[in-house]
Design an enzyme around this catalytic site. Structure first.
Site, mmCIF file in Angstrom:
data_model
loop_
_atom_site.group_PDB
_atom_site.id
_atom_site.type_symbol
_atom_site.label_atom_id
_atom_site.label_comp_id
_atom_site.label_asym_id
_atom_site.label_seq_id
_atom_site.Cartn_x
_atom_site.Cartn_y
_atom_site.Cartn_z
ATOM 1 N N CYS A 91 -9.412 -7.831 20.499
ATOM 2 C CA CYS A 91 -10.178 -8.745 21.342
ATOM 3 C C CYS A 91 -10.541 -8.033 22.636
ATOM 4 O O CYS A 91 -10.179 -6.898 22.858
ATOM 5 C CB CYS A 91 -9.353 -9.986 21.647
ATOM 6 S SG CYS A 91 -7.785 -9.613 22.435
ATOM 7 N N CYS A 109 -7.748 -6.519 24.667
ATOM 8 C CA CYS A 109 -7.296 -5.203 24.213
ATOM 9 C C CYS A 109 -8.148 -4.124 24.874
ATOM 10 O O CYS A 109 -7.632 -3.136 25.392
ATOM 11 C CB CYS A 109 -7.434 -5.062 22.701
ATOM 12 S SG CYS A 109 -6.311 -6.081 21.768
ATOM 13 N N ASP A 118 1.168 -7.418 -7.108
ATOM 14 C CA ASP A 118 2.312 -6.540 -7.252
ATOM 15 C C ASP A 118 3.391 -7.153 -6.367
ATOM 16 O O ASP A 118 3.084 -7.873 -5.428
ATOM 17 C CB ASP A 118 1.921 -5.146 -6.770
ATOM 18 C CG ASP A 118 3.070 -4.183 -6.876
ATOM 19 O OD1 ASP A 118 3.741 -4.203 -7.917
ATOM 20 O OD2 ASP A 118 3.289 -3.420 -5.923
ATOM 21 N N ASP A 168 -0.081 -2.396 -3.499
ATOM 22 C CA ASP A 168 0.282 -1.469 -2.447
ATOM 23 C C ASP A 168 1.281 -0.549 -3.110
ATOM 24 O O ASP A 168 2.167 -0.995 -3.795
ATOM 25 C CB ASP A 168 0.921 -2.229 -1.291
ATOM 26 C CG ASP A 168 1.839 -1.358 -0.487
ATOM 27 O OD1 ASP A 168 1.352 -0.461 0.179
ATOM 28 O OD2 ASP A 168 3.065 -1.585 -0.552
ATOM 29 N N ASP A 209 0.090 1.789 -8.100
ATOM 30 C CA ASP A 209 -0.881 0.714 -8.239
ATOM 31 C C ASP A 209 -2.310 1.193 -8.438
ATOM 32 O O ASP A 209 -3.155 0.419 -8.831
ATOM 33 C CB ASP A 209 -0.864 -0.184 -6.994
ATOM 34 C CG ASP A 209 0.287 -1.149 -7.041
ATOM 35 O OD1 ASP A 209 0.747 -1.419 -8.162
ATOM 36 O OD2 ASP A 209 0.709 -1.609 -5.980
#
Lengths: 807, 57
Positions: free
Chosen positions: A98, A101, A503, A683, A687
């Site tokens: 944002c 930041c 997963d 992940d 995979d």
């Protein structure tokens, strides 16, 4: 915010919380890194950040070592020397959410010693920092960003950036020229219209026409140039799209009006042509902004290419920039990491995934002496590669070109719409010709106006804009929420998905090593931890990260010949062979344990109980998917009782345990054969092929690089709630595309006959055509507007933890 | 009505100046960041406060 970290919003662990003091008030934080970030921000007098920001920050990692960025040969590519005592670098900052930041980064960097100026572009997540190389170094600034909790990636030069900036600036200038021109031309036109009714001196009328021409000329010759250039390009490619009729219309109206002005007879349409150009440019500008936001996605892909490599010199690793490598040197590549160079495999055989290069998702086996190419991913490892080609000579640079091409390639939805637009344009041109001819026969004086009206009022732009405008908007909206769409077709597929296959490990759950219950068979606790962390040094498996975090601060022993296989990791330490993994791997004896076991030739050294906790927000995300009528299931390679426990916790009825990657792939293929659209969420190293086999592959961004490479959508954080949002946005996008196409069709069917019959003067046609394009663009703003009810995951306590006991 | 013969060219000159000013602003990066400056007024200017010494109680 009790229970959540003051800085990053993650839950604060049990036991005595760490406290950070801000403005005299203590707040709980989750880790040392966040405490350092909070206290540093407060120490700089920037505590206002916590008041201004819109969402929690990113968990601050204890600063990594960025010293490698200071090596002259690497720095040369990333730091531009402006003049003596002034250098400039552009850094892509991951985790900028944002404006607060951006504000924080700008202030914090400006206060670093030796920094002249820091400019943040939140739109593209870039920081341009000018500094004095004699007083500070790039690595210091990168470390400062890391301390704030952001992940910095120095950008090589700023070609792309400069390109985008100049594109945006040029568009803005064109827009303003067209806007001013349209306003002025409109004023003169109103005077002329009023004069036509109330009487006007012929000299004044002529003057007003000349003035209209004066203001419309820059609009047509400068602001409308992209349309003429586009039409020329289309003409050269023998392809019809929206630029051709637009350019024809602008050219015809302008030329006709100029002729009328010079001859002093006939109508002038300078106001219509200016407004037409202005409204078209407005639509284009909106699209450009959306596209530039989406450009972050392409950057994310580029980031997958490693900038540094582990050079092996006399048995020790050092991190160097890829460009410093010379042919003949040897680099080490960890399991799941991208190979940085083209070269020859040394030592043992290994599987590599070249799907980024070949599109082939199956892993290829490479023997010692075989060639491996940069950009492919080492599945086993670490491996050692002798460098053959570096830099632009590698296949990696071809890969970069492929990425660029992929970014330029238009998604299926847009291609279909484009083809439809081309057919439509052809028909419109034909209709224009017919109308002109017909009026020539009946009333030649109205032929020009009617033909122009048909050309102008028919709106191929709305056709051509419908899909890409919605798509770019959706991609941009998602990018801002931390969902990166790598493959634009994936969004369309996601909207149609009926079943999610998850997963388990690392996706629905995150592993944690329960250090409190770690059992030591031999030696000290610290030495066992250090050995385990050293073994896992090159791995990207979640367990490895957990172990490395646990061993932070300990001196790691030098372990040689590290090999990672499906069962675990092995390596040599002082003549002993150390193994870390499931009990059957480490002890070579069946032992139905869930714990990681560290063992050497003499047997067990230590046992790390693995606690698996369900990710925050996973339950909410699954519930939301169920509520939307989506079936969810877990397919995991893990033990049945653990999968069942997670499934029960999350309320998922369907689950499979003990599945190998091949099983998972077969399962997904079977589902797709039954006509079910499947999204795979994963992940982790095993995979890759599974993700490649599904209709939509979604990877969690903190997972291994390989999972991202094969996936169409990347969640840039561990929050599964984004999944639900992404699906909603995708569905909304499809709905908007359909609504836009319907609207465009209805508009054209109504407007073209009216214009052909001569009921529509060109100025009204220009309004109609521009308005219809604008409506198409404005329609897309609906995407991502009705934001789903705020997900409770950010502050809600974690769901009950399904704890698994060590055997 | 002849006054418009003078006023319109004058307005065009002003228009030209406005466009030139806008081009300068775009090239001077005034439009590159439209988000952060909005926050600036919300932040106490600590430099000014420091110069003013401790706030009166």
């Amino acid at each position: 915010m009790a229970g959540a970290c003051f800085h990053c919003g993650e839950p604060v662990g049990d036991g005595t919380p760490l406290l950070a003091t801000v403005g005299g008030q203590a707040h709980a934080v989750c880790c040392i890194g966040c405490r350092a970030a909070v206290e540093w921000i407060d120490g700089l007098g920037l505590a206002d950040y916590y008041r201004l920001r819109e969402g929690a920050g990113t968990r601050a990692a204890p600063a990594d070592d960025f010293a490698e960025w200071d090596r002259p040969r690497l720095a040369r590519r990333h730091v531009r020397e402006l003049d003596a005592g002034r250098c400039e670098a552009t850094v892509l900052v991951e985790g900028m959410h944002c404006s607060a930041c951006a504000w924080l980064i700008e202030r914090a960097l400006s206060r670093c010693e030796g920094v002249h100026e820091a400019t943040v572009s939140p739109l593209v997540q870039r920081v341009r920092v000018a500094f004095d190389p004699r007083r500070t170094r790039l690595s210091v600034l990168l470390a400062a960003l890391a301390r704030l909790g952001y992940r910095p990636h120095p950008l090589e030069g700023d070609r792309v950036d400069a390109l985008r900036t100049s594109e945006r600036r040029a568009a803005m200038k064109r827009l303003i020229v067209a806007g001013f021109g349209a306003m002025q031309a409109m004023m003169y036109a109103v005077a002329l219209y009023a004069g036509a009714f109330d009487g006007i001196a012929p000299a004044v009328a002529a003057f007003l026409r000349w003035m209209g021409m004066l203001v419309a000329t820059p609009v047509v010759l400068y602001a409308a140039r992209p349309f003429f250039a586009g039409a020329l390009r289309e003409w050269r490619a023998r392809r019809l799209s929206m630029d051709t009729p637009v350019a024809l219309a602008i050219g015809a109206i302008y030329t006709g009006s100029v002729v009328a002005t010079v001859l002093g007879e006939g109508e002038v349409y300078f106001d219509s042509v200016s407004m037409f150009v202005f409204l078209l440019l407005l639509g284009r500008y909106v699209e450009l902004r959306a596209r530039q936001r989406a450009g972050e996605v392409a950057d994310a892909l580029v980031r997958l290419q490693p900038a540094t490599a582990q050079r092996l010199v006399d048995g020790t690793c050092e991190t160097v920039g890829v460009h410093e490598l010379e042919p003949g040197e040897v680099v080490r590549v960890g399991a799941g990491a991208t190979i940085p160079v083209d070269g020859v495999l040394h030592g043992a055989r290994c599987r590599v995934d070249e799907s980024l290069l070949t599109g082939e998702s199956a892993a290829c086996l490479r023997e010692a002496g075989d060639e491996v190419v940069a950009g492919s991913v080492a599945l086993d490892g670490p491996i050692e590669v002798e460098v053959r080609r570096v830099g632009p000579a590698t296949v990696l640079s071809t890969l970069a070109r492929m990425v660029e091409r992929a970014a330029a390639a238009r998604p299926r939805v847009a291609r279909l719409a484009d083809a439809a637009a081309a057919r439509f344009v052809l028909r419109v041109l034909a209709a224009t010709g017919v109308v002109a001819l017909a009026w020539m026969i009946f009333d030649p004086s109205r032929a020009f106006a009617s033909a122009v009206a048909v050309l102008v009022i028919s709106c191929p732009c709305a056709f051509a804009l419908a899909a890409p405008a919605a798509l770019t908007r959706a991609v941009g909206v998602l990018a801002r929420r931390g969902v990166m769409v790598v493959d634009a077709d994936a969004l369309e597929a996601l909207a149609r998905v009926e079943r999610f296959v998850f997963d388990k490990t690392g996706t629905l759950t995150e592993p944690a090593i329960d250090l409190a219950r770690m059992r030591i068979a031999r030696g000290s606790r610290a030495s066992a931890l250090a050995a385990a962390a050293a073994l896992e040094q090159g791995s990207t498996h979640p367990f490895a990260r957990a172990l490395r975090d646990a061993a932070r601060g300990l001196a790691l022993p030098a372990i040689t010949a590290v090999r990672e296989t499906g069962g675990g990791v092995a390596g040599h330490l002082g003549g002993r062979t150390l193994r870390l993994g499931r009990a059957e791997f480490a002890l070579a004896a069946g032992d139905d344990g869930d714990a990681l076991v560290l063992a050497d030739d003499d047997g067990e050294i230590a046992r790390f109980p693995v606690v698996e906790r369900v990710r925050d927000g996973a339950r909410a995300a699954i519930d939301a998917l169920h509520a939307a009528g989506i079936a969810c299931e877990i397919v995991s390679g893990d033990h049945a009782h653990r999968v069942r426990r997670v499934a029960t916790t999350l309320g998922i009825a369907g689950w499979r345990a003990g599945a190998t990657p091949a099983d998972k792939l077969a399962h997904i293929a079977a589902l797709r054969d039954r006509g079910v659209a499947v999204a795979a969420v994963g992940d982790g190293v095993n995979d890759g092929p599974v993700l490649g086999g599904a209709d939509v592959a979604i990877a969690l961004g903190d997972g291994a690089a390989i999972a991202q490479a094969a996936s169409g959508i990347v969640l840039s954080g561990p929050d599964l709630g984004h999944l639900v949002e992404a699906r909603e946005v995708a569905r909304c996008m499809l709905a908007v595309v359909r609504r836009n196409l319907r609207w465009t069709l209805v508009y054209n069917l109504l407007a073209i006959p009216l214009a052909a019959l001569g009921f529509v003067p060109p100025w009204l046609a220009a309004i109609g055509m521009s308005a219809s394009s604008l409506i198409v663009v404005v329609n897309t703003f609906a995407i991502g507007h009705h934001r789903a009810a705020r997900r409770p995951s950010a502050v809600a306590p974690a769901p009950p933890l399904p704890r698994t006991q060590p055997a | 009505m002849n006054i418009i013969l003078a006023l319109i060219p004058v307005s065009l000159v002003l228009l030209g100046l406005a466009v030139a000013a806008f081009f300068w602003a775009v090239d001077a990066a005034q439009y590159d960041d439209l988000d952060t400056p909005a926050l600036a007024p919300l932040v106490d200017d600590e430099a000014a406060t420091r110069d003013a010494g401790p706030a009166p109680r």
